[in-house]
Design an enzyme around this catalytic site. Sequence first.
Site, PDB file in Angstrom:
ATOM      1  N   HIS A 156      16.440  88.315   0.565  1.00  0.00           N
ATOM      2  CA  HIS A 156      17.207  89.322   1.387  1.00  0.00           C
ATOM      3  C   HIS A 156      16.954  90.964   0.967  1.00  0.00           C
ATOM      4  O   HIS A 156      16.782  91.012  -0.507  1.00  0.00           O
ATOM      5  CB  HIS A 156      18.682  88.894   0.990  1.00  0.00           C
ATOM      6  CG  HIS A 156      19.458  89.638   2.230  1.00  0.00           C
ATOM      7  ND1 HIS A 156      19.841  91.070   2.017  1.00  0.00           N
ATOM      8  CD2 HIS A 156      20.039  89.070   3.051  1.00  0.00           C
ATOM      9  CE1 HIS A 156      20.631  91.294   3.093  1.00  0.00           C
ATOM     10  NE2 HIS A 156      20.939  90.276   3.842  1.00  0.00           N
TER      11      HIS A 156
ATOM     12  N   ASN B 127      26.095  84.812   5.774  1.00  0.00           N
ATOM     13  CA  ASN B 127      25.985  85.291   4.335  1.00  0.00           C
ATOM     14  C   ASN B 127      27.322  86.340   3.918  1.00  0.00           C
ATOM     15  O   ASN B 127      27.262  87.286   4.415  1.00  0.00           O
ATOM     16  CB  ASN B 127      24.745  86.157   4.311  1.00  0.00           C
ATOM     17  CG  ASN B 127      24.552  86.909   2.952  1.00  0.00           C
ATOM     18  OD1 ASN B 127      25.170  86.700   2.172  1.00  0.00           O
ATOM     19  ND2 ASN B 127      23.490  87.781   3.029  1.00  0.00           N
TER      20      ASN B 127
ATOM     21  N   GLU C 228      15.096  90.061   9.407  1.00  0.00           N
ATOM     22  CA  GLU C 228      16.251  91.079   9.406  1.00  0.00           C
ATOM     23  C   GLU C 228      15.728  92.394   9.185  1.00  0.00           C
ATOM     24  O   GLU C 228      15.394  92.884   8.127  1.00  0.00           O
ATOM     25  CB  GLU C 228      17.153  90.908   8.071  1.00  0.00           C
ATOM     26  CG  GLU C 228      17.829  89.265   8.076  1.00  0.00           C
ATOM     27  CD  GLU C 228      19.263  89.517   7.427  1.00  0.00           C
ATOM     28  OE1 GLU C 228      20.049  88.734   7.862  1.00  0.00           O
ATOM     29  OE2 GLU C 228      19.205  89.756   6.208  1.00  0.00           O
TER      30      GLU C 228
ATOM     31  N   GLU D  99      18.528  93.054   0.383  1.00  0.00           N
ATOM     32  CA  GLU D  99      19.635  93.701  -0.572  1.00  0.00           C
ATOM     33  C   GLU D  99      19.279  93.233  -1.970  1.00  0.00           C
ATOM     34  O   GLU D  99      19.609  93.957  -2.780  1.00  0.00           O
ATOM     35  CB  GLU D  99      21.146  93.231  -0.125  1.00  0.00           C
ATOM     36  CG  GLU D  99      21.617  94.131   1.000  1.00  0.00           C
ATOM     37  CD  GLU D  99      22.663  93.430   1.947  1.00  0.00           C
ATOM     38  OE1 GLU D  99      22.959  92.604   1.340  1.00  0.00           O
ATOM     39  OE2 GLU D  99      22.904  93.938   3.047  1.00  0.00           O
TER      40      GLU D  99
ATOM     41  N   GLY E 170      24.082  95.658   8.705  1.00  0.00           N
ATOM     42  CA  GLY E 170      25.549  96.295   8.498  1.00  0.00           C
ATOM     43  C   GLY E 170      25.570  97.738   8.928  1.00  0.00           C
ATOM     44  O   GLY E 170      26.540  98.667   8.594  1.00  0.00           O
TER      45      GLY E 170
ATOM     46  N   SER F  21      23.382  93.018  12.195  1.00  0.00           N
ATOM     47  CA  SER F  21      24.647  93.430  13.111  1.00  0.00           C
ATOM     48  C   SER F  21      24.726  92.356  14.308  1.00  0.00           C
ATOM     49  O   SER F  21      25.223  92.662  15.355  1.00  0.00           O
ATOM     50  CB  SER F  21      24.288  94.930  13.842  1.00  0.00           C
ATOM     51  OG  SER F  21      24.551  95.752  12.639  1.00  0.00           O
TER      52      SER F  21
ATOM     53  N   LYS G  55      27.922  87.815   1.298  1.00  0.00           N
ATOM     54  CA  LYS G  55      27.545  88.681   0.455  1.00  0.00           C
ATOM     55  C   LYS G  55      28.725  89.095  -0.689  1.00  0.00           C
ATOM     56  O   LYS G  55      29.314  87.898  -1.257  1.00  0.00           O
ATOM     57  CB  LYS G  55      27.365  90.119   1.297  1.00  0.00           C
ATOM     58  CG  LYS G  55      26.504  90.046   2.433  1.00  0.00           C
ATOM     59  CD  LYS G  55      25.727  91.439   3.055  1.00  0.00           C
ATOM     60  CE  LYS G  55      24.714  90.891   4.117  1.00  0.00           C
ATOM     61  NZ  LYS G  55      24.289  92.108   4.603  1.00  0.00           N
TER      62      LYS G  55
HETATM   63  P1  13P Z   1      25.362  92.241   9.043  1.00  0.00           P
HETATM   64  O1  13P Z   1      25.450  91.119   9.973  1.00  0.00           O
HETATM   65  O2  13P Z   1      26.393  92.582   8.526  1.00  0.00           O
HETATM   66  O3  13P Z   1      24.437  93.405   9.542  1.00  0.00           O
HETATM   67  O4  13P Z   1      24.449  91.690   7.877  1.00  0.00           O
HETATM   68  C1  13P Z   1      23.307  90.866   7.987  1.00  0.00           C
HETATM   69  C2  13P Z   1      22.584  90.244   6.907  1.00  0.00           C
HETATM   70  O5  13P Z   1      22.112  90.923   6.063  1.00  0.00           O
HETATM   71  C3  13P Z   1      22.792  88.911   6.680  1.00  0.00           C
HETATM   72  O6  13P Z   1      22.135  88.492   5.601  1.00  0.00           O
END
Ligand code: 13P
Length: 266
Positions: free
Chosen positions: A96, A10, A182, A98, A188, A228, A12
Amino acid sequence: MPRKPFIAGNWKMNKTIAEGVALANELKGLVAGIDDVDIAVCPTFVALAKVGEVIEHSNIMLGGQNTFWKESGAWTSQISPQMLADAGCSWVIVGHSETRGRFGTVDDELEGVLSYFGDNDTTVNMKAKYAFASGLLPIIACGELLSEREAGKTDEIIAAQMNVCLDGFTKEQAMKMVIAYEPVWAIGTGQVCDSDEADRVCGLIRGIVKEMYGEDVAEAVRIQYGGSVNDKNAAELLSKPNIDGALVGGAALKADAFATIIKSAK
Ligand code: 13P
């Protein structure tokens, strides 16, 4: 039948079109010939078509990061599953943290604390259903906040999310969907979830799928861990029986790290 591992990146809100094309080209070279792991990248909407051209006829699939439950019309800013498919996508991430607004909030003087984005379990379910109806496969994301984990509510939160997000699919659809666990606090932050605990929650999700759709679907459905994941911790996470893949953020932005994660799923 063993479940085929599925590693998705992803991206982002990262990479210009040119940078995305370069990353996809590099990755394509590094993972050429791997056919026992499903691989996907999910660039920004504006980079989809160009990245799609790079990975066409390769072993890397294309996914969108979000979608909507209408085909077209007066829905400013939204992208339909049909549009994602037209750009070359076969997958789409829905729910997600986010986009659910479980991750970020903004303090507004007038309105108080606002979520950045407003997905909830019901809209996530609608998006996933409409994705299927439009020929895309959804990666349905769920996960608890740190405060929910600390309050001992992880299992309850995951069950509540899954009961709504996974409601009302056919058995055939449920077998093909992918679920991504997740934990929001692991995204992150560099604070990866302990592999046994991630496996436990993925097992809990599989149990919910079993209750809803039966044992055959629960055995077939693939559940990814995300939060992560990197080239150092992926092998340990992916060795767990209930973790069938990874949804990778930051480490998917570097071709060599992402390729290492993919190879550790083999
Ligand atoms: P990170 O791998 O940067 O922690 O992000 C995970 C994520 O949200 C994947 O959709």
